[in-house]
Design an enzyme around this catalytic site. Sequence first.
Site, mmCIF file in Angstrom:
data_model
loop_
_atom_site.group_PDB
_atom_site.id
_atom_site.type_symbol
_atom_site.label_atom_id
_atom_site.label_comp_id
_atom_site.label_asym_id
_atom_site.label_seq_id
_atom_site.Cartn_x
_atom_site.Cartn_y
_atom_site.Cartn_z
ATOM 1 N N ASN A 15 28.645 42.095 37.803
ATOM 2 C CA ASN A 15 29.553 42.786 38.722
ATOM 3 C C ASN A 15 30.669 43.408 37.892
ATOM 4 O OD1 ASN A 15 31.352 43.600 40.652
ATOM 5 N ND2 ASN A 15 31.857 41.534 41.381
ATOM 6 N N TRP A 16 30.618 44.720 37.786
ATOM 7 C CA TRP A 16 31.610 45.400 36.935
ATOM 8 C C TRP A 16 32.966 45.553 37.616
ATOM 9 C CZ3 TRP A 16 28.350 50.070 34.638
ATOM 10 C CH2 TRP A 16 27.483 49.553 33.662
ATOM 11 N N LYS A 17 33.035 45.250 38.910
ATOM 12 C CA LYS A 17 34.305 45.393 39.638
ATOM 13 C C LYS A 17 34.866 46.802 39.399
ATOM 14 C CE LYS A 17 34.749 40.436 39.408
ATOM 15 N NZ LYS A 17 35.582 39.246 39.369
ATOM 16 N N HIS A 101 32.346 39.558 48.627
ATOM 17 C CA HIS A 101 32.968 39.057 47.400
ATOM 18 C C HIS A 101 34.378 38.557 47.720
ATOM 19 C CE1 HIS A 101 34.712 38.827 43.431
ATOM 20 N NE2 HIS A 101 33.474 38.761 42.970
ATOM 21 N N GLU A 103 37.102 38.803 46.254
ATOM 22 C CA GLU A 103 38.190 39.776 46.091
ATOM 23 C C GLU A 103 38.286 40.675 47.312
ATOM 24 O OE1 GLU A 103 36.892 41.101 42.250
ATOM 25 O OE2 GLU A 103 37.489 39.164 41.427
ATOM 26 N N GLU A 173 30.613 31.498 44.406
ATOM 27 C CA GLU A 173 31.675 31.830 43.466
ATOM 28 C C GLU A 173 32.956 31.121 43.904
ATOM 29 O OE1 GLU A 173 30.729 35.749 41.306
ATOM 30 O OE2 GLU A 173 31.698 36.294 43.172
ATOM 31 N N GLY A 179 37.534 34.814 37.113
ATOM 32 C CA GLY A 179 38.467 35.510 36.229
ATOM 33 C C GLY A 179 39.567 34.617 35.687
ATOM 34 N N SER A 219 33.604 32.804 35.778
ATOM 35 C CA SER A 219 33.838 32.548 34.356
ATOM 36 C C SER A 219 32.587 32.086 33.610
ATOM 37 C CB SER A 219 34.994 31.555 34.165
ATOM 38 O OG SER A 219 36.193 32.077 34.703
ATOM 39 N N GLY A 240 31.095 38.444 36.018
ATOM 40 C CA GLY A 240 32.147 39.454 36.061
ATOM 41 C C GLY A 240 32.493 39.938 34.660
ATOM 42 N N GLY A 241 33.587 39.429 34.113
ATOM 43 C CA GLY A 241 34.102 39.915 32.837
ATOM 44 C C GLY A 241 33.071 39.980 31.722
HETATM 45 P P1 13P Z 1 34.263 36.393 36.214
HETATM 46 O O1 13P Z 1 32.891 36.171 35.588
HETATM 47 O O2 13P Z 1 35.064 37.439 35.508
HETATM 48 O O3 13P Z 1 34.984 35.100 36.455
HETATM 49 O O4 13P Z 1 33.972 37.018 37.680
HETATM 50 C C1 13P Z 1 33.046 36.413 38.495
HETATM 51 C C2 13P Z 1 32.811 37.312 39.657
HETATM 52 O O5 13P Z 1 33.677 37.496 40.494
HETATM 53 C C3 13P Z 1 31.515 37.997 39.760
HETATM 54 O O6 13P Z 1 31.349 38.591 40.999
#
Ligand code: 13P
Length: 259
Positions: A15-17, A101, A103, A173, A179, A219, A240-241
């Site tokens: 997920n590149w957000k 998600h 967020e 998640e 994050g 993470s 994510g990251g």
């Molecule tokens: P991180 O891997 O950066 O913690 O993010 C997880 C995430 O929200 C994937 O959708």
Amino acid sequence: MTDDADARAPYVAGNWKMHKLRGEATAFALALAARLDELDEVDLAIAPPLTCLAEVADVLAPLGVGVLGQNAHAAAGGAFTGEVTMAMLVDAGATGVLLGHSERRQLHGETDGALAEKLPAALAAGLEPILCIGETEAERDHGATEARLAAQLEAGLANVAAAQAATIVVAYEPVWAIGTGKTATPEQAQAAHAHIRAVLAALVGDEVAALIRVLYGGSVKPSNAAELFAQPDIDGGLIGGAALAVEDFVAIAAAAAPR
Ligand code: 13P
């Protein structure tokens, strides 16, 4: 439900957000395309921002890599400034869509009620929905994790027929792990995933629940992916990251390959 784990192909999605311009996205897609022969036992997907989804889909979808929207509206069209329909995602080359998600739930007002409409809309458009669920730190501290996960699953699947549910993917998640660098321990994650599968079994029956892939997100890094993915009810990850760099994404995906 260890015995059924073999029926579920491992799955790792990035997920590149809100990251990457079009040139960066294409460079990633080409670099990943060149590494796919190392990853043929793992289903892969990337969720790029909308502005570069079509570029990523042009490169990766023909190679069998899923391309996911990060959100979409349930309605087939209308006066909803800033939103896109499921059909628009399909038109841009998407094969699936992230829904719910944390967020979007926490920062953009996404409700369980809206998700109850979005899952059937995604399925009707031929998109694979990844329903994201997870508890906050306060909910975990108050012993409310299981109830929160059950409520999110019940709401998300409220309008989905059991026969269709096998094509849904669930991403667990924990909000406190996203994050933050704080990963759930493999034991914490396995306990949550086993609970999720038990709730799914109550909602759609044992057989379908045994086919639904449940991914862990929060993470995940090359250094902790293998121990998480080794858990019997963890079928892969939503990253994510660490999905922003090809090398890390490939290392995490490789850790999901069957051993
Ligand atoms: P991180 O891997 O950066 O913690 O993010 C997880 C995430 O929200 C994937 O959708």
